[in-house]
Design an enzyme around this catalytic site. Sequence first.
Site, PDB file in Angstrom:
ATOM      1  N   SER A 336      13.730  -8.173   3.576  1.00  0.00           N
ATOM      2  CA  SER A 336      13.111  -6.929   4.052  1.00  0.00           C
ATOM      3  C   SER A 336      11.804  -7.146   4.798  1.00  0.00           C
ATOM      4  O   SER A 336      11.252  -6.180   5.341  1.00  0.00           O
ATOM      5  CB  SER A 336      12.881  -5.982   2.873  1.00  0.00           C
ATOM      6  OG  SER A 336      14.116  -5.489   2.399  1.00  0.00           O
ATOM      7  N   ASP A 360      19.517   9.479   3.025  1.00  0.00           N
ATOM      8  CA  ASP A 360      20.034   8.247   2.403  1.00  0.00           C
ATOM      9  C   ASP A 360      20.767   8.587   1.111  1.00  0.00           C
ATOM     10  O   ASP A 360      20.142   8.896   0.095  1.00  0.00           O
ATOM     11  CB  ASP A 360      18.866   7.301   2.116  1.00  0.00           C
ATOM     12  CG  ASP A 360      19.305   6.084   1.324  1.00  0.00           C
ATOM     13  OD1 ASP A 360      20.521   5.754   1.353  1.00  0.00           O
ATOM     14  OD2 ASP A 360      18.441   5.434   0.696  1.00  0.00           O
ATOM     15  N   ASP A 373      22.747   0.489  -0.557  1.00  0.00           N
ATOM     16  CA  ASP A 373      21.285   0.504  -0.589  1.00  0.00           C
ATOM     17  C   ASP A 373      20.821  -0.126  -1.898  1.00  0.00           C
ATOM     18  O   ASP A 373      21.581  -0.192  -2.873  1.00  0.00           O
ATOM     19  CB  ASP A 373      20.773   1.944  -0.493  1.00  0.00           C
ATOM     20  CG  ASP A 373      19.296   2.006  -0.147  1.00  0.00           C
ATOM     21  OD1 ASP A 373      18.980   2.166   1.049  1.00  0.00           O
ATOM     22  OD2 ASP A 373      18.462   1.878  -1.063  1.00  0.00           O
ATOM     23  N   HIS A 379      17.366   7.045  -1.314  1.00  0.00           N
ATOM     24  CA  HIS A 379      15.950   7.436  -1.250  1.00  0.00           C
ATOM     25  C   HIS A 379      15.755   8.869  -0.760  1.00  0.00           C
ATOM     26  O   HIS A 379      14.627   9.296  -0.537  1.00  0.00           O
ATOM     27  CB  HIS A 379      15.190   6.499  -0.311  1.00  0.00           C
ATOM     28  CG  HIS A 379      15.060   5.094  -0.820  1.00  0.00           C
ATOM     29  ND1 HIS A 379      16.046   4.150  -0.657  1.00  0.00           N
ATOM     30  CD2 HIS A 379      14.055   4.478  -1.506  1.00  0.00           C
ATOM     31  CE1 HIS A 379      15.650   2.997  -1.191  1.00  0.00           C
ATOM     32  NE2 HIS A 379      14.457   3.169  -1.724  1.00  0.00           N
ATOM     33  N   CYS A 392      13.814   0.999   2.429  1.00  0.00           N
ATOM     34  CA  CYS A 392      15.123   1.668   2.411  1.00  0.00           C
ATOM     35  C   CYS A 392      16.119   0.922   3.283  1.00  0.00           C
ATOM     36  O   CYS A 392      15.991   0.874   4.511  1.00  0.00           O
ATOM     37  CB  CYS A 392      14.959   3.104   2.899  1.00  0.00           C
ATOM     38  SG  CYS A 392      16.519   3.982   3.076  1.00  0.00           S
TER      39      CYS A 392
END
Length: 638
Positions: A336, A360, A373, A379, A392
């Site tokens: 990430s 999401d 996810d 989220h 996310c």
Amino acid sequence: MRKFALRTRYSPQNTHDSDIERFRFRVVIAASVVVLGFAILFARFFYLQVIQHDYYATRAEDNRISLVPIAPNRGVIMDRNGIVLARNYTAFTLEITPSKIENLDAMIEDLGKLVEIESKDRRRFRKLLDESRSFESLPIRTRLSDEEVARFAANRYRFPGVEVKARLFRQYPLGSRASHAIGYINRINKTDLEIIEKNEQAANYRGTDHIGKTGLEQKYEFQLHGETGYEEVEIDAGGHAIRSLSRTPPVSGNNLTLTLDAKLQEITEQAFGDRRGALVAIEPSTGGILALVSTPTFDPNLFVDGIRSDEWDLLNNSPDRPMVNRALNGAYPPGSTFKPFMALAALEIGKRTAGQTISDPGFYNFGGHHFRDDKKGGHGTVDMYKSIVHSCDTYYYMLANDLGIDNIARFMGSLGLGSRSGIDIEGESEGVLPSPEWKRRRFKSREQQKWYAGETISIGIGQGYNAYTPIQLAQAIAVVANDGVFYRPHLVRYITDTKTGEKVLIEPEPLRTLAWKPENIEIIKKAMVGVNKEGTGARAFAGAEYVSGGKTGTAQLFSLKGAEYRAGKLKKELHDHGLFIAFAPADHPKIALAVLVENGGFGSQSAAPIARMVLDYYLLGKLPKGAAKEDDTPEEEN
């Protein structure tokens, strides 16, 4: 009448005259040969003594006088504050002059009874003997103890042609600290000789046994080496030295002052503890490397005089691979930490605005496949700020599909991802910046070469084929911190000429300026500040006396195929890698860094606390109480 005529034709007088004529002819021929021979000899003599006089006079002088090289003092390496990282020291060596000894083998055996001489010492001596002249002094044992020196001194009368001399040796006073950056020296081998000859340095390396093998010792070898001196020695016909005629002293090598901060390096290495990983810290405004860490590390002092086979086996066969420079050679999925760069690409290309939101549900459905996810249930409503702060995945699955692989590859390439940074150390890896073109080069079969749309989705969250070195990630975040101005990372700050004392500054080298909109950069920086205030990095940076930006990351080593990641059920070597990128202070960044902890799990858990220690010391001078400890209740991120 016939009988009378015959007597007249063959009379003794005629025969005598004929013999005389033949004799005279032979004398003339012989005399001509002799004269010609003397003429040739004279011509040769004239050629050698008159025409070639200077040439042969020089050769005769060369046979009478030999030049004995004197190795120079190697240059010193210091950190930015003057702390010595590599220097030279004097130690006693036991040396033999072969031309003064009748039975060399017997002499060595007798010496071995007085001073310990190992088999490796004998092998080294024999190698030097083959490469040197008999009147040169050659070491049979190096770095004698005071006791050994005293023992030999008491028995010196028994060993004509053997003496104790002082020689210079390389030393790394801080041991293993920054060893991957500094490198080490070792004995010159065949490959090194080819490099020396290619650079037309053969004459300058006469009398030199060692050369830089890795790191700065290798990269700046010809700066550090210096200029070899010479002593003119008169020798007799048997090759024995008679007297010294003159001496040209050597010139010490140039000194290197680095951008590296040795204390920051020490604190960083301690923060890793016994974990494997890497950290690169950069000064964004210059590209100067403040810390370059790869753990575990090694002691370069082991290599100076030839590493023992058992020590080499221990280093070379260790599963932790201490000889690998992970900061420059290790290529890892960025996880990430890739997301801020993806978001910036979306803003610059016009595929997203900061306020644009997505919903999401906890997954992204593409082509009948659910891309999960990290948070069950998702989220909720996510804009760009929240997508970075809370990491996310779904947001970036969608974004990757909208951007397309070509746009992603082009933008990430402009940040230096997937290409060598140009740091002044050899052996840097390129990493992998995935694209359809890369895939065509990488694979052979047409089926493998085909780029699938689903592969782009994984690329968006820093997984898939993505693989970058820690220095590339540090460079990329440094460019963002420096508002798009791209500097070449470097370790040497300036070089001091030992002849003149002049300091030659290594000017910061801006490679390019990326034409990003200032408002787009501010959006990304603000979101990264949010990461450390309220997001996945908040726990590690709680109570910090400065404002910093960061992004956590976790790189999966294998596909979970929809299953939940449970570290406790996996072997340690299958645990995810933990990553963290950061810059600080947020309003005027003085430092940018990337941290990788191999098999460390979540980046907030393993990598972010290390970054906090580094920033606390560099910005505030705070010393950590101990190495980073794992926190088993972090906010999850990938």
